[in-house]
Design a protein around this motif. Structure first.
Motif, short mmCIF file in Angstrom:
data_model
loop_
_atom_site.label_atom_id
_atom_site.label_comp_id
_atom_site.label_asym_id
_atom_site.label_seq_id
_atom_site.Cartn_x
_atom_site.Cartn_y
_atom_site.Cartn_z
N TYR A 287 0.88 -1.04 0.06
CA TYR A 287 0.15 -0.12 -0.06
C TYR A 287 1.07 1.41 0.15
O TYR A 287 1.87 1.09 0.82
CB TYR A 287 -0.87 -0.03 1.35
CG TYR A 287 -1.74 1.05 1.39
CD1 TYR A 287 -3.18 1.04 0.85
CD2 TYR A 287 -1.38 2.41 1.90
CE1 TYR A 287 -4.09 2.14 0.99
CE2 TYR A 287 -2.20 3.25 1.99
CZ TYR A 287 -3.64 3.47 1.64
OH TYR A 287 -4.54 4.33 1.76
N ASN A 288 0.76 2.10 -0.97
CA ASN A 288 1.54 3.16 -0.91
C ASN A 288 0.83 4.61 -1.55
O ASN A 288 0.32 4.13 -2.84
CB ASN A 288 2.86 2.90 -2.16
CG ASN A 288 3.89 3.74 -1.81
OD1 ASN A 288 4.00 4.59 -0.91
ND2 ASN A 288 4.79 3.81 -2.56
N THR A 289 0.75 5.57 -0.79
CA THR A 289 0.33 6.81 -1.11
C THR A 289 1.21 7.89 -0.98
O THR A 289 2.59 7.44 -0.50
CB THR A 289 -0.89 7.28 -0.25
OG1 THR A 289 -0.49 7.45 1.00
CG2 THR A 289 -1.97 6.07 -0.34
N CYS B 132 1.68 7.84 2.95
CA CYS B 132 1.94 6.52 3.91
C CYS B 132 2.25 5.35 3.09
O CYS B 132 1.64 5.15 2.01
CB CYS B 132 0.58 6.44 4.80
SG CYS B 132 0.93 5.08 5.91
N GLN B 133 3.15 4.78 3.51
CA GLN B 133 3.56 3.31 3.07
C GLN B 133 3.24 2.12 4.04
O GLN B 133 3.58 2.25 5.21
CB GLN B 133 4.93 3.28 2.42
CG GLN B 133 5.11 1.96 1.83
CD GLN B 133 6.89 1.93 1.52
OE1 GLN B 133 7.62 2.64 2.06
NE2 GLN B 133 6.92 1.18 0.17
N GLN C 294 3.73 -1.85 4.77
CA GLN C 294 4.49 -3.15 4.27
C GLN C 294 4.01 -4.39 5.19
O GLN C 294 3.91 -4.17 6.17
CB GLN C 294 5.90 -2.97 4.29
CG GLN C 294 6.51 -2.01 3.25
CD GLN C 294 7.90 -1.82 3.41
OE1 GLN C 294 8.35 -1.05 4.25
NE2 GLN C 294 8.67 -2.76 2.74
N LYS D 74 4.86 9.74 5.50
CA LYS D 74 5.81 10.22 4.77
C LYS D 74 5.83 11.68 5.10
O LYS D 74 6.69 12.62 4.78
CB LYS D 74 5.58 9.95 3.37
CG LYS D 74 5.77 8.46 2.84
CD LYS D 74 5.23 8.25 1.33
CE LYS D 74 5.44 6.91 1.03
NZ LYS D 74 4.90 6.82 -0.45
#
Length: 121
Positions: free
Chosen positions: A2-4, A7-8, A10, A23
């Motif tokens: 999930y990556n925006t 925010c990431q 894992q 982030k």
């Protein structure tokens, strides 16, 4: 996983953990959606550890803090998560807030504060 831009997430399979790396500042659904996504992964894989990297963390909007406490945390308390780890810089402006969260969350989880190097903060 999930990556925006904000925010990431894992899934650390070997550690049976979710790593949430903030982030930059966000609010509303940009803040809440990573938690919602992570909760589905927690349920599916019976995740035992939640790791939050607050290196680029920020103070939450009051509405998001309220949502976190009233809607998300009750689900987490009932979930398979038993340990919460905060990665935080020793000189972080969020240190007092994180230590307050550590105290409150310790009633339900094993809580660990660690520096960016991996050593206890």
């Amino acid at each position: 996983m999930y990556n925006t831009p904000y925010c990431q997430l894992q899934h650390l399979k070997a550690q049976n953990a979710i790593l949430c790396r903030w982030k930059q500042f966000c609010k509303g659904d940009d803040y809440r959606d990573p938690f919602r996504y992570a909760y589905k992964v927690i349920q599916k894989h019976h995740i035992s550890t939640w790791i939050t990297d607050t290196t680029n963390g920020f103070e939450n909007e009051a509405a998001d803090t309220q949502w976190l406490l009233e809607e998300f945390m009750p689900k987490m308390i009932e979930s398979s998560v038993k340990k919460i780890v905060f990665i935080i810089a020793d000189d972080s402006p969020l240190m007092d807030e994180i230590k307050g969260q550590e105290k409150a969350l310790s009633a339900f989880f094993e809580v660990v504060l660690t520096g960016e190097s991996g050593f206890p903060a």
